[in-house]
Design a protein around this motif. Structure first.
Motif, PDB file in Angstrom:
ATOM      1  N   PHE A  60       0.818  -1.209   0.000  1.00  0.00           N
ATOM      2  CA  PHE A  60       0.000   0.000   0.000  1.00  0.00           C
ATOM      3  C   PHE A  60       0.856   1.266   0.000  1.00  0.00           C
ATOM      4  O   PHE A  60       0.444   2.298  -0.530  1.00  0.00           O
ATOM      5  N   ASN A  61       2.048   1.174   0.576  1.00  0.00           N
ATOM      6  CA  ASN A  61       2.965   2.313   0.519  1.00  0.00           C
ATOM      7  C   ASN A  61       3.359   2.632  -0.923  1.00  0.00           C
ATOM      8  O   ASN A  61       3.508   3.802  -1.295  1.00  0.00           O
ATOM      9  N   TYR A  62       3.514   1.613  -1.743  1.00  0.00           N
ATOM     10  CA  TYR A  62       3.903   1.815  -3.138  1.00  0.00           C
ATOM     11  C   TYR A  62       2.739   2.237  -4.033  1.00  0.00           C
ATOM     12  O   TYR A  62       2.941   2.798  -5.101  1.00  0.00           O
ATOM     13  N   LEU A  63       1.514   1.935  -3.606  1.00  0.00           N
ATOM     14  CA  LEU A  63       0.336   2.238  -4.418  1.00  0.00           C
ATOM     15  C   LEU A  63      -0.041   3.721  -4.368  1.00  0.00           C
ATOM     16  O   LEU A  63       0.109   4.369  -3.340  1.00  0.00           O
ATOM     17  N   ARG A  64      -0.588   4.215  -5.471  1.00  0.00           N
ATOM     18  CA  ARG A  64      -1.240   5.515  -5.449  1.00  0.00           C
ATOM     19  C   ARG A  64      -2.563   5.369  -4.707  1.00  0.00           C
ATOM     20  O   ARG A  64      -3.096   4.261  -4.546  1.00  0.00           O
ATOM     21  N   HIS A  65      -3.139   6.477  -4.264  1.00  0.00           N
ATOM     22  CA  HIS A  65      -4.458   6.442  -3.652  1.00  0.00           C
ATOM     23  C   HIS A  65      -5.472   5.928  -4.678  1.00  0.00           C
ATOM     24  O   HIS A  65      -5.496   6.370  -5.828  1.00  0.00           O
ATOM     25  N   GLY A  66      -6.275   4.973  -4.263  1.00  0.00           N
ATOM     26  CA  GLY A  66      -7.246   4.376  -5.172  1.00  0.00           C
ATOM     27  C   GLY A  66      -6.689   3.241  -5.998  1.00  0.00           C
ATOM     28  O   GLY A  66      -7.430   2.614  -6.765  1.00  0.00           O
ATOM     29  N   GLY A  67      -5.373   2.967  -5.874  1.00  0.00           N
ATOM     30  CA  GLY A  67      -4.752   1.865  -6.603  1.00  0.00           C
ATOM     31  C   GLY A  67      -5.135   0.511  -6.020  1.00  0.00           C
ATOM     32  O   GLY A  67      -5.776   0.417  -4.973  1.00  0.00           O
ATOM     33  N   THR A  68      -4.693  -0.551  -6.709  1.00  0.00           N
ATOM     34  CA  THR A  68      -5.116  -1.908  -6.356  1.00  0.00           C
ATOM     35  C   THR A  68      -3.942  -2.785  -5.979  1.00  0.00           C
ATOM     36  O   THR A  68      -2.950  -2.862  -6.714  1.00  0.00           O
ATOM     37  N   ALA A  69      -4.085  -3.461  -4.844  1.00  0.00           N
ATOM     38  CA  ALA A  69      -3.121  -4.480  -4.432  1.00  0.00           C
ATOM     39  C   ALA A  69      -3.710  -5.851  -4.729  1.00  0.00           C
ATOM     40  O   ALA A  69      -4.862  -6.132  -4.369  1.00  0.00           O
ATOM     41  N   ILE A  70      -2.930  -6.691  -5.395  1.00  0.00           N
ATOM     42  CA  ILE A  70      -3.331  -8.075  -5.668  1.00  0.00           C
ATOM     43  C   ILE A  70      -2.309  -8.963  -4.977  1.00  0.00           C
ATOM     44  O   ILE A  70      -1.122  -8.965  -5.346  1.00  0.00           O
ATOM     45  N   ILE A  71      -2.732  -9.687  -3.970  1.00  0.00           N
ATOM     46  CA  ILE A  71      -1.805 -10.461  -3.140  1.00  0.00           C
ATOM     47  C   ILE A  71      -2.314 -11.890  -3.036  1.00  0.00           C
ATOM     48  O   ILE A  71      -3.476 -12.126  -2.689  1.00  0.00           O
ATOM     49  N   THR A  72      -1.446 -12.854  -3.350  1.00  0.00           N
ATOM     50  CA  THR A  72      -1.809 -14.251  -3.163  1.00  0.00           C
ATOM     51  C   THR A  72      -0.923 -14.845  -2.074  1.00  0.00           C
ATOM     52  O   THR A  72       0.238 -14.470  -1.913  1.00  0.00           O
ATOM     53  N   PHE A  73      -1.495 -15.789  -1.350  1.00  0.00           N
ATOM     54  CA  PHE A  73      -0.756 -16.451  -0.266  1.00  0.00           C
ATOM     55  C   PHE A  73      -1.372 -17.819   0.000  1.00  0.00           C
ATOM     56  O   PHE A  73      -2.594 -17.997  -0.150  1.00  0.00           O
ATOM     57  N   PRO A  74      -0.560 -18.814   0.362  1.00  0.00           N
ATOM     58  CA  PRO A  74      -1.103 -20.146   0.638  1.00  0.00           C
ATOM     59  C   PRO A  74      -2.005 -20.128   1.860  1.00  0.00           C
ATOM     60  O   PRO A  74      -1.762 -19.388   2.812  1.00  0.00           O
ATOM     61  N   THR A  75      -3.039 -20.931   1.790  1.00  0.00           N
ATOM     62  CA  THR A  75      -3.966 -21.037   2.922  1.00  0.00           C
ATOM     63  C   THR A  75      -4.181 -22.525   3.213  1.00  0.00           C
ATOM     64  O   THR A  75      -4.220 -23.344   2.279  1.00  0.00           O
ATOM     65  N   PRO A  76      -4.308 -22.891   4.490  1.00  0.00           N
ATOM     66  CA  PRO A  76      -4.236 -24.316   4.873  1.00  0.00           C
ATOM     67  C   PRO A  76      -5.534 -25.090   4.666  1.00  0.00           C
ATOM     68  O   PRO A  76      -6.145 -25.588   5.608  1.00  0.00           O
ATOM     69  N   THR A  77      -5.950 -25.225   3.404  1.00  0.00           N
ATOM     70  CA  THR A  77      -7.081 -26.093   3.088  1.00  0.00           C
ATOM     71  C   THR A  77      -6.651 -27.552   3.255  1.00  0.00           C
ATOM     72  O   THR A  77      -5.465 -27.869   3.414  1.00  0.00           O
ATOM     73  N   TRP A  78      -7.618 -28.450   3.179  1.00  0.00           N
ATOM     74  CA  TRP A  78      -7.293 -29.882   3.266  1.00  0.00           C
ATOM     75  C   TRP A  78      -6.336 -30.291   2.143  1.00  0.00           C
ATOM     76  O   TRP A  78      -5.443 -31.133   2.342  1.00  0.00           O
TER      77      TRP A  78
END
Length: 211
Positions: free
Chosen positions: A132-150
């Motif tokens: 968010f520090n790198y984004l302009r106001h109103g910009g979009t962050a797209i972040i993926t991360f592993p999540t512990p599904t079965w």
């Protein structure tokens, strides 16, 4: 006992076996999201993108005016620079996302894939904030991360038993932790689990607050 870190030099030299089966799917998801959130002819930053496996498709399918990459791994950074020595749109620099003081809030889209899970709770929150520090106001962050599904737990357990697991410091994250980390930074527009990745990942799209 301290958890062993991931050997990123080895990874960038020879990516993990499952990567070739899932990166096309992930790249397609990213491109679709970027096109619908101002990526075309925009400014894009990939954090943790040393020797990026997504840049080729994004440059072709999204056509940004600027594509910057930061990562703290010297080998991966150099490998990517060699791939794009003359493309005026591409700039690559070695930079630690947790130590960076360069808060260049000009990007339309800031994204990362497989980054924030390699820190402890505090480090993860700090890495998320950096987007968010790198984004302009109103910009979009797209972040993926592993999540512990079965499915994630099953595949990881098998990989560890057979000694094929290399992401020793990977910490699968649940969505509420992410939601807590973005408090006051932005609003989640969508969140979904990418099941075809096998080692299942959440893909979260967040709009930075406009002021």
């Amino acid at each position: 006992m301290k958890t062993a870190g991931t050997d990123w030099d080895s990874y960038y030299s020879a990516p993990y076996k499952t990567a070739s089966f899932t990166r096309r799917y992930t790249a397609s998801v990213l491109a679709d999201l970027m096109r619908s959130h101002g990526g075309q002819h925009g400014k894009i930053l990939e954090i943790g993108g040393a020797n990026s496996c997504f840049i080729d498709g994004i440059l072709k399918d999204v056509d940004p005016d600027r594509y910057d990459v930061i990562d703290n791994n010297r080998l991966g950074v150099e490998l990517l620079r060699r791939r794009y020595p003359d493309d005026r749109r591409v700039a690559v620099r070695q930079e630690d996302v947790l130590a960076s003081s360069n808060n260049e809030g000009v990007y339309d889209i800031v994204f990362s894939v497989g980054l924030i899970e390699h820190f402890d709770l505090q480090g993860t929150a700090q890495a998320i904030k950096a987007h968010f520090n790198y984004l302009r106001h109103g910009g979009t962050a797209i972040i993926t991360f592993p999540t512990p599904t079965w499915l994630y737990r099953t595949i990881r357990n098998l990989s560890e038993i057979t000694r094929n697991w290399i992401f020793h410091d990977e910490r699968p994250i649940r969505l509420p932790e992410f939601q807590d980390a973005i408090t006051g930074l932005g609003t989640i527009e969508s969140a979904r689990i990418l099941w075809p990745q096998i080692l299942t990942q959440y893909c979260v799209v967040t709009r930075k607050s406009s002021s």
